[in-house]
Design a protein around this motif. Structure first.
Motif, PDB file in Angstrom:
ATOM      1  N   UNK A  84       4.632 -34.239 -17.226  1.00 43.00           N
ATOM      2  CA  UNK A  84       4.320 -35.361 -18.120  1.00 43.00           C
ATOM      3  C   UNK A  84       3.816 -34.872 -19.481  1.00 43.00           C
ATOM      4  N   UNK A  85       2.928 -33.882 -19.478  1.00 45.42           N
ATOM      5  CA  UNK A  85       2.372 -33.404 -20.750  1.00 45.42           C
ATOM      6  C   UNK A  85       3.370 -32.580 -21.543  1.00 45.42           C
ATOM      7  N   UNK A  86       4.458 -32.123 -20.905  1.00 43.68           N
ATOM      8  CA  UNK A  86       5.478 -31.335 -21.603  1.00 43.68           C
ATOM      9  C   UNK A  86       6.646 -32.179 -22.097  1.00 43.68           C
ATOM     10  N   UNK A  87       6.601 -33.498 -21.892  1.00 42.72           N
ATOM     11  CA  UNK A  87       7.783 -34.306 -22.180  1.00 42.72           C
ATOM     12  C   UNK A  87       8.178 -34.268 -23.652  1.00 42.72           C
ATOM     13  N   UNK A  88       7.218 -34.225 -24.578  1.00 40.71           N
ATOM     14  CA  UNK A  88       7.553 -34.146 -26.003  1.00 40.71           C
ATOM     15  C   UNK A  88       8.230 -32.816 -26.329  1.00 40.71           C
ATOM     16  N   UNK A  89       7.698 -31.734 -25.742  1.00 39.82           N
ATOM     17  CA  UNK A  89       8.318 -30.421 -25.970  1.00 39.82           C
ATOM     18  C   UNK A  89       9.720 -30.396 -25.385  1.00 39.82           C
ATOM     19  N   UNK A 144       6.208 -36.679  -9.073  1.00 41.62           N
ATOM     20  CA  UNK A 144       5.475 -37.821  -9.629  1.00 41.62           C
ATOM     21  C   UNK A 144       5.310 -37.658 -11.141  1.00 41.62           C
ATOM     22  N   UNK A 145       4.984 -36.439 -11.573  1.00 45.15           N
ATOM     23  CA  UNK A 145       4.784 -36.171 -12.995  1.00 45.15           C
ATOM     24  C   UNK A 145       6.057 -36.386 -13.799  1.00 45.15           C
ATOM     25  N   UNK A 146       7.186 -36.079 -13.187  1.00 45.62           N
ATOM     26  CA  UNK A 146       8.465 -36.244 -13.875  1.00 45.62           C
ATOM     27  C   UNK A 146       8.920 -37.695 -13.912  1.00 45.62           C
ATOM     28  N   UNK A 147       8.525 -38.481 -12.904  1.00 48.84           N
ATOM     29  CA  UNK A 147       9.057 -39.838 -12.764  1.00 48.84           C
ATOM     30  C   UNK A 147       8.324 -40.870 -13.601  1.00 48.84           C
ATOM     31  N   UNK A 148       7.024 -40.683 -13.824  1.00 48.16           N
ATOM     32  CA  UNK A 148       6.231 -41.716 -14.497  1.00 48.16           C
ATOM     33  C   UNK A 148       5.875 -41.292 -15.923  1.00 48.16           C
ATOM     34  N   UNK A 149       5.731 -42.278 -16.784  1.00 46.25           N
ATOM     35  CA  UNK A 149       5.487 -42.025 -18.198  1.00 46.25           C
ATOM     36  C   UNK A 149       4.026 -42.167 -18.597  1.00 46.25           C
ATOM     37  N   UNK A 150       3.177 -42.559 -17.675  1.00 50.02           N
ATOM     38  CA  UNK A 150       1.770 -42.784 -17.988  1.00 50.02           C
ATOM     39  C   UNK A 150       0.887 -41.931 -17.076  1.00 50.02           C
ATOM     40  N   UNK A 151      -0.106 -41.273 -17.676  1.00 52.61           N
ATOM     41  CA  UNK A 151      -1.036 -40.459 -16.891  1.00 52.61           C
ATOM     42  C   UNK A 151      -1.855 -41.331 -15.941  1.00 52.61           C
ATOM     43  N   UNK A 152      -2.165 -42.567 -16.381  1.00 50.91           N
ATOM     44  CA  UNK A 152      -2.927 -43.473 -15.519  1.00 50.91           C
ATOM     45  C   UNK A 152      -2.155 -43.786 -14.244  1.00 50.91           C
ATOM     46  N   UNK A 153      -0.870 -44.071 -14.392  1.00 59.81           N
ATOM     47  CA  UNK A 153      -0.036 -44.372 -13.221  1.00 59.81           C
ATOM     48  C   UNK A 153       0.058 -43.163 -12.304  1.00 59.81           C
ATOM     49  N   UNK A 154       0.165 -41.981 -12.899  1.00 57.53           N
ATOM     50  CA  UNK A 154       0.270 -40.755 -12.105  1.00 57.53           C
ATOM     51  C   UNK A 154      -0.954 -40.574 -11.223  1.00 57.53           C
ATOM     52  N   UNK A 155      -2.144 -40.776 -11.782  1.00 56.53           N
ATOM     53  CA  UNK A 155      -3.356 -40.564 -10.994  1.00 56.53           C
ATOM     54  C   UNK A 155      -3.637 -41.721 -10.046  1.00 56.53           C
ATOM     55  N   UNK A 156      -3.019 -42.878 -10.286  1.00 52.25           N
ATOM     56  CA  UNK A 156      -3.079 -43.948  -9.290  1.00 52.25           C
ATOM     57  C   UNK A 156      -2.222 -43.581  -8.083  1.00 52.25           C
TER      58      UNK A 156
END
Length: 535
Positions: free
Chosen positions: A162-167, A235-247
């Motif tokens: 998720x944090x690498x998506x911009x790169x 999970x990190x690859x599928x969702x676009x929000x960090x909040x959703x990931x930790x839910x």
């Protein structure tokens, strides 16, 4: 300054510090006011005048043109080189983040210390000393350790992609290898998981004085954490929000708690899912079930105190179960043949036929002469005197053999203990065995020791000493000492490790092809389409 604006030196709001970028356009495009005070369509300063002012106040520096050959060194590096670059870039990024490194290095030993300290139960007063054998919390420690490994693996991987998506979006035009990127991520996460689980096992097992099978603990927890790493990357690859990931993290952990066979036993689940013999499919897809069973079985039979006695205990347990439970139940079913109730009569007849056939297959020189043939021909409850005598004779022979086998194995066990020395044996037992875990893997506290399923008598007693009867792939009861893989009997410890890594491979394939993201996208599309149709 050129248009004689009031307070021309101010470039930001003196109250809040905000800068209004539209102000520069308002200045450039300021209009001429006519004699009536109305704005006209003519600019006060024409574009040409602005350009001359710009050239006067801000001289342009020319840059000598250079010819670059973009094709000479534009070859894409191979996958190994890409892997090295991805790996080094991610590693340096993590090492530079001191807070990240500190938390990940201290989290596992801190959790191990808390868990082991509070589960270190003294059966007597602390002054009399701690006994691993008498610690009633060891099964709970094993299970929570598995959940901790799952938790650590998920949290450390949850935001990696998720944090690498911009790169990744910026580099997408280069057509870099996705497998190299994913393998670099997985490699670093596996290294972190290896260190975390190693520290957890060292601290936890030292505090609780678990001896002899540290490697087994580490292999299981490491395998569990690696599986969680790959699930976390999905999970990190599928969702676009960090909040959703930790839910999603607790949503992934809670089913592992419920369907692992520890908190709620498999045969006590809703009848739709539960099974009396094998582990239900719902339990088989839970990684925590495989990890917990691997440690529990290994702790029970691979420890230094039990390993020399296991085969003898297994044979003794089998003989004792047949003598104490199977033969009395067979006698009861034989007695039911006298019943006038047709259902009871037919059920007892089927049970006797099935069990006699199974038992004859276990003996090379023992047969119940014409018993099964006569049972199959039997249509009513009359005239069964001769049949009853034959079956009773068959059962009595088996009972005598079971009594003899049990006595022989008991003598052999006593001889081994005597050779070892009573004090030495008791010392090993106190250090390497745990009474509460033994109660679980032997079903000692369960009332039902034998049940009837599909007109067969099924053993519920001492599952740890009871090998699976069939040879279907991984099909067995909970706490079975062995399982079958492609027809070969393999210890539960290694077979469960194989299952955990097969799960990891499956989730890696899902990650590589982004199945979870595709599934979510399709589900969203179908929901929107359904909503439109409904409207």
């Amino acid at each position: 300054t050129h248009i004689h604006h009031v307070n021309a030196e101010e470039r930001e709001c003196p109250a809040c510090g905000n800068v209004n970028p539209e102000q520069i356009f308002n200045v450039i495009e300021s209009k001429v006011v006519d004699e009536y005070g109305n704005l006209t369509s003519h600019r006060k300063t024409s574009p040409k005048e602005w350009h001359e002012l710009f050239l006067t106040d801000c001289p342009v520096h020319t840059v000598e043109e250079q010819n670059f050959n973009l094709t000479s060194n534009s070859k894409r590096p191979n996958k190994l080189t890409q892997f090295n670059v991805f790996f080094l870039r991610d590693l340096l990024s993590k090492l530079a983040n001191r807070q990240y490194m500190l938390i990940n290095l201290l989290e596992a030993p801190l959790l191990a210390l808390i868990l082991s300290f509070f589960t270190k139960f003294y059966n007597n007063s602390p002054s009399e000393g701690y006994s691993f054998y008498n610690n009633v919390n060891i099964p709970q420690y094993i299970f929570i350790s598995v959940i901790v490994a799952l938790f650590l693996g998920l949290t450390v991987a949850a935001e990696e992609i998720h944090k690498d998506k911009k790169i990744l979006k910026r580099e997408s035009f280069l057509n870099l290898s996705r497998s190299s990127y994913l393998m670099s991520k997985i490699s670093i996460l596996f290294i972190i998981s290896a260190i975390q689980t190693f520290l957890f096992v060292i601290i936890g097992n030292l505090v609780l004085e678990i001896k002899g099978i540290w490697f087994e603990y580490w292999v299981v927890l490491f395998s569990m954490s690696c599986l969680a790493n790959i699930v976390g990357l999905n999970v990190s690859s599928a969702f676009n929000s960090a909040k959703v990931i930790y839910i999603m993290v607790p949503l992934l952990i809670i089913p592992q708690l419920l369907f692992s066979g520890v908190i709620v036993k498999f045969d006590k689940l809703n009848p739709i899912f539960s099974k009396s013999i094998q582990v239900p499919w719902l339990g088989n897809i839970m990684a925590a079930r495989w990890a917990y069973e691997a440690i529990a079985v290994s702790q029970s039979i691979d420890n230094k105190s039990e390993v020399a006695f296991f085969k003898l205990d297994q044979q003794k347990s089998d003989a004792a179960w047949k003598k104490d439970y199977w033969i009395p139940e067979m006698t009861e079913q034989l007695h039911n043949l006298s019943s006038k109730n047709k259902v009871v009569f037919e059920t007892s007849k089927s049970i006797l036929i099935n069990e006699i056939n199974k038992e004859e297959a276990n003996w090379s020189n023992l047969k119940c002469e014409s018993c099964t043939e006569e049972l199959k021909k039997l249509q009513r409850s009359d005239d069964i005197i001769d049949l009853t005598q034959n079956v009773n004779s068959f059962l009595n022979i088996i009972k005598e053999q079971c009594i003899k086998s049990k006595l022989e194995k008991t003598r052999e066990i006593e001889a081994l203990i005597q050779k070892m020395g009573d004090e030495k044996f008791q010392e090993l037992k106190d250090q390497y065995q745990n009474e509460s875990l033994n109660d679980l893997v032997t079903n000692r506290r369960e009332i039902e020791k034998i049940i009837i399923v599909d007109d067969q008598l099924i053993q519920k007693d001492t599952p740890i000493f009871h090998d699976p009867k069939g040879e279907r792939f991984m099909d067995s009861h909970f706490y079975s000492p062995n399982k079958y893989i492609f027809g070969q009997k393999v210890s539960t410890f290694w077979s469960n490790i194989v299952v955990l890594w097969l799960m990891s491979i499956f989730f890696f394939v899902a990650l590589y092809y982004d199945w979870l993201r595709a599934g979510l996208r399709n589900s969203t599309y179908l929901l929107k389409r359904f909503s439109r149709n409904k409207e």
